[in-house]
Enzyme design. Structure first.
Site, PDB file in Angstrom:
ATOM      1  N   ARG A 119       1.545   3.076 -19.079  1.00 25.31           N
ATOM      2  CA  ARG A 119       1.746   1.633 -19.352  1.00 25.31           C
ATOM      3  C   ARG A 119       0.443   0.994 -19.852  1.00 25.31           C
ATOM      4  O   ARG A 119      -0.649   1.419 -19.450  1.00 25.31           O
ATOM      5  CB  ARG A 119       2.249   0.906 -18.096  1.00 25.31           C
ATOM      6  N   PRO A 120       0.577  -0.007 -20.704  1.00 24.08           N
ATOM      7  CA  PRO A 120      -0.641  -0.714 -21.094  1.00 24.08           C
ATOM      8  C   PRO A 120      -1.086  -1.597 -19.934  1.00 24.08           C
ATOM      9  O   PRO A 120      -0.260  -2.249 -19.308  1.00 24.08           O
ATOM     10  CB  PRO A 120      -0.186  -1.579 -22.281  1.00 24.08           C
ATOM     11  N   ASP A 148     -11.108 -11.456  -3.255  1.00 23.51           N
ATOM     12  CA  ASP A 148     -10.516 -12.768  -2.961  1.00 23.51           C
ATOM     13  C   ASP A 148      -9.449 -12.658  -1.875  1.00 23.51           C
ATOM     14  O   ASP A 148      -8.655 -13.587  -1.671  1.00 23.51           O
ATOM     15  CB  ASP A 148      -9.945 -13.415  -4.234  1.00 23.51           C
ATOM     16  N   SER A 164     -11.016 -11.843  -8.436  1.00 26.59           N
ATOM     17  CA  SER A 164     -10.491 -10.859  -7.493  1.00 26.59           C
ATOM     18  C   SER A 164     -11.446  -9.693  -7.241  1.00 26.59           C
ATOM     19  O   SER A 164     -12.566  -9.884  -6.788  1.00 26.59           O
ATOM     20  CB  SER A 164      -9.138 -10.390  -8.016  1.00 26.59           C
ATOM     21  N   GLU A 179       2.605  -3.749  -3.621  1.00 27.82           N
ATOM     22  CA  GLU A 179       2.107  -2.795  -4.601  1.00 27.82           C
ATOM     23  C   GLU A 179       1.284  -1.768  -3.819  1.00 27.82           C
ATOM     24  O   GLU A 179       0.695  -2.103  -2.778  1.00 27.82           O
ATOM     25  CB  GLU A 179       1.223  -3.502  -5.627  1.00 27.82           C
ATOM     26  N   ALA A 180       1.204  -0.546  -4.359  1.00 18.28           N
ATOM     27  CA  ALA A 180       0.435   0.487  -3.665  1.00 18.28           C
ATOM     28  C   ALA A 180      -1.010   0.028  -3.463  1.00 18.28           C
ATOM     29  O   ALA A 180      -1.660   0.380  -2.475  1.00 18.28           O
ATOM     30  CB  ALA A 180       0.474   1.782  -4.474  1.00 18.28           C
ATOM     31  N   ASP A 186      -6.643 -10.930  -1.370  1.00 19.05           N
ATOM     32  CA  ASP A 186      -5.188 -10.839  -1.509  1.00 19.05           C
ATOM     33  C   ASP A 186      -4.714  -9.392  -1.584  1.00 19.05           C
ATOM     34  O   ASP A 186      -3.550  -9.128  -1.864  1.00 19.05           O
ATOM     35  CB  ASP A 186      -4.651 -11.681  -2.689  1.00 19.05           C
TER      36      ASP A 186
HETATM   37  C1  16G Z   1      -3.602  -7.767 -11.116  1.00 17.06           C
HETATM   38  C2  16G Z   1      -2.354  -8.135 -10.355  1.00 17.06           C
HETATM   39  C3  16G Z   1      -1.850  -6.948  -9.583  1.00 17.06           C
HETATM   40  C4  16G Z   1      -1.647  -5.760 -10.471  1.00 17.06           C
HETATM   41  C5  16G Z   1      -2.877  -5.479 -11.298  1.00 17.06           C
HETATM   42  C6  16G Z   1      -2.537  -4.466 -12.358  1.00 17.06           C
HETATM   43  C7  16G Z   1      -1.832 -10.256  -9.317  1.00 17.06           C
HETATM   44  C8  16G Z   1      -2.245 -11.301  -8.330  1.00 17.06           C
HETATM   45  N1  16G Z   1      -2.636  -9.208  -9.419  1.00 17.06           N
HETATM   46  O1  16G Z   1      -4.642  -7.479 -10.251  1.00 17.06           O
HETATM   47  O2  16G Z   1      -0.632  -7.324  -8.997  1.00 17.06           O
HETATM   48  O3  16G Z   1      -1.343  -4.625  -9.733  1.00 17.06           O
HETATM   49  O4  16G Z   1      -3.299  -6.664 -11.944  1.00 17.06           O
HETATM   50  O5  16G Z   1      -3.605  -4.295 -13.211  1.00 17.06           O
HETATM   51  O6  16G Z   1      -0.826 -10.364  -9.988  1.00 17.06           O
HETATM   52  P1  16G Z   1      -3.437  -3.469 -14.533  1.00 17.06           P
HETATM   53  O7  16G Z   1      -2.356  -4.140 -15.346  1.00 17.06           O
HETATM   54  O8  16G Z   1      -4.784  -3.516 -15.162  1.00 17.06           O
HETATM   55  O9  16G Z   1      -3.061  -2.092 -14.134  1.00 17.06           O
HETATM   56 MG    MG Z   2      -7.383  -9.965  -5.459  1.00 18.55          MG
END
Ligand code: 16G
Ligand code: MG
EC number: 5.4.2.3
Length: 553
Positions: free
Chosen positions: A512-513, A287, A66, A381-382, A289
């Site tokens: 959050r983790p 990618d 990604s 998501e934002a 998305d």
């Molecule tokens: C990934 C997730 C995204 C999420 C992000 C949070 C998918 C396709 N992508 O990129 O939705 O916002 O992780 O990352 O599920 P974090 O947990 O490191 O904050």
């Molecule tokens: Mg992506």
């Protein structure tokens, strides 16, 4: 079964687990430095093959990291309906990825197959569609996936080529639905439905000159830019200029560009500058998305005004609601799904439209699952990942309402509303958030509404916010509840967050983790930027004190 066992052992011997490393199927699959992922992708191939056998349908496997740097790579599996692999399989995927040797790997597979009643031995055939993005490690990893898949007797791997992640998810869904599933079908579906939606704006007495025709798109030097180059050949009414396409000399994947960079840094991506002032711009991630829009702010050293996933969601919600209001014969339960990262101003705005808003933890799989509960479920998501889901029942009702209106009241407001909704259902990707289909839908809506970029920006004013990340000894020591809005462990931390938050007007803060990095994330929002910064900083210090860490931004 003896054949299956020896095939697995042989195949696994070629992809040993790297010493000292462990892998976890995180928020969006396995991710790591691309050079160490051979065994993981091989094993993900095995998981995908088993998943196909279990479901009796075709599944997908995509090799991408990604928005991560070019040296990283990753792998994730798509279920038969094109959504993310069912979460109940993640523990098995994790166990398999970390099996220390071929023998234990084979035993895990045999035991799992037995527990899940998966028919091994070739009595049933299975199929996995494969795709990868443009990363240099992609080709070798694709080969590893193919070998993993073919180590389960009766399973066929079909290489769909270099694709955006949403294209692969879309193909898996279409393949199983028995509808056209090639890349040219995808391009045709997007451009045809876009054209229909644009045509429905004609003759509506709108001042369409207010909608600037030009759009500049940052392709993050990833796979989305050159796909858009293809799609735009069949599009009229919009002039798309694609930059950061990943061609020679245009820069590195996700480096100083892409939706993640633009959304987090609030700076224009590389390749954009003064000459783009006043023009509507969009940015995809590596990618394709994720999608955000932006515009350069004059005299600001390339700072931007950002239109993030929340505002895209708001635009989609208004548009769908407007069409539904014209169609009282088509009752629909409309739901909006967000995460705690949604700006408070966006949530208020959507609630004020009279819509139901619900929250889930971060990660597409959670939002998607919730959105499926509605006739029309919108989620974003934002960070720019989102889509609109329509239930089967709604789609069939819409189809009959549209047919009836087209024969009885052609050209009427109602008929156009129904046709617009039909076009939206075809344009927006029903499998997963898709930057290319989302981008075209935004453009078609602005065109239908006769809205300038400014008008869209002015829907509401984001509350100032600040995000920080803190590296701690063990991020899993933090356990959250209520869609990640509250920390339940360590309990003392939530008490401190509450005390800090209460000091600020419109204060809101959560911790959050991360699901993708070894850090704890902090999000704070307040009436002024200074207060949001100071709230985030004081909470970061508490995290630091309670869990032992260094503060990073
Ligand atoms: C990934 C997730 C995204 C999420 C992000 C949070 C998918 C396709 N992508 O990129 O939705 O916002 O992780 O990352 O599920 P974090 O947990 O490191 O904050
Ligand atoms: Mg992506």
């Amino acid at each position: 079964m003896a054949d299956q066992l020896s095939l697995l052992l042989d195949s696994a011997t070629r992809f040993p687990l790297p010493n000292g490393l462990s892998f976890s199927y995180g928020t969006s699959g396995f991710r790591s430095d691309g050079s160490v992922l051979g065994s993981t992708v091989h094993r993900a191939g095995i998981v995908a093959a088993l998943r196909s056998l279990k479901t009796g349908s075709t599944v997908g496997l995509v090799i991408t990291a990604s928005h991560n740097p070019v040296c990283d790579n990753g792998v994730k599996i798509a279920d038969p309906d094109g959504s993310m692999m069912d979460q109940s399989w993640e523990p098995f995927a994790n166990a398999l990825a970390n099996a220390p040797d071929p023998n234990s790997l084979a035993q895990l597979v045999l035991q799992f197959a037995k527990d899940e009643e998966i028919p091994l031995g070739g009595g049933q055939s299975a199929e996995v569609l494969l795709a990868r993005d443009t990363r240099p490690t992609g080709e070798t990893l694709l080969e590893a996936a193919k070998q993993g898949i073919s180590s389960i007797i009766g399973t066929v791997a079909i290489d769909m080529g270099i694709l955006t992640t949403p294209e692969l998810h879309w193909m898996v869904r279409c393949w199983n639905n028995g509808t056209k599933a090639t890349e040219s079908d995808y391009f045709a579906q997007l451009s045809n439905s876009f054209r229909s939606l644009m045509e429905l704006a004609l003759n509506d007495n709108l001042n369409l000159d207010t909608v600037e025709k030009k759009l500049i798109v940052d392709g993050a030097n990833g796979v989305g830019g050159f796909k858009l180059e293809e799609i735009k050949k069949n599009i009229t009414g919009l002039e798309i200029d694609v930059r950061n396409t990943g061609k020679e000399g245009e820069g590195l994947l996700n480096e100083g560009c892409g939706a993640d960079f633009v959304q987090k840094e609030k700076f224009a991506p590389c390749g954009f500058g003064l000459s783009d002032l006043g023009i509507r711009c969009a940015s995809l991630d590596g990618d394709a998305d994720r999608l955000v829009f932006f515009r350069l702010i004059p005299n600001s050293n390339n700072k931007i005004e950002l239109v993030d996933g929340d505002k895209i969601l708001s635009l989609f919600a208004i548009f769908i609601q407007e069409q539904l209001r014209l169609l009282e014969e088509l009752p629909a339960r409309l739901g909006v799904v967000q995460t705690a990262y949604a700006n408070g101003a966006a949530t208020d705005y959507i609630k004020n439209l009279g819509l139901e808003v619900i929250f889930t933890p971060t990660g597409v799989k959670y939002l998607h699952e919730k959105a499926l509960e509605y006739d029309i479920g919108l989620y974003f998501e934002a960070n720019g990942h989102g889509t609109i889901l329509f239930s089967k029942e709604f789609l069939s009702q819409l189809d009959s309402v549209n047919r009836e209106l087209s024969s009885k009241l052609p050209g009427s407001k109602k008929q156009k509303a129904a046709s617009r909704l039909v076009a939206v259902t075809q344009l927006i990707n029903q499998a997963v958030g898709d930057a290319l289909s989302g981008l075209l839908l935004v453009e078609a809506i602005l065109h239908n509404k006769g809205w300038s970029f400014q008008k869209w920006c002015d829907l509401y004013q984001d509350l100032p916010s600040r995000q920080l990340k803190v590296k701690v000894a063990d991020r899993t020591a933090i356990v959250t509840a209520d869609a990640e809005t509250r920390v339940v462990k360590p309990a003392a931390l939530q008490e401190l967050i509450d005390i800090e938050t209460a000091k600020y007007t419109h204060g809101r803060c959560f911790v959050r983790p991360s699901g993708t990095e070894d850090v704890v994330r902090i999000y704070a929002e307040a009436a002024t930027q200074d207060s949001a910064d100071s709230l985030a900083n004081s909470v970061a210090q508490h995290v630091n004190q309670i869990l032992g860490s260094d503060i990073k931004t």
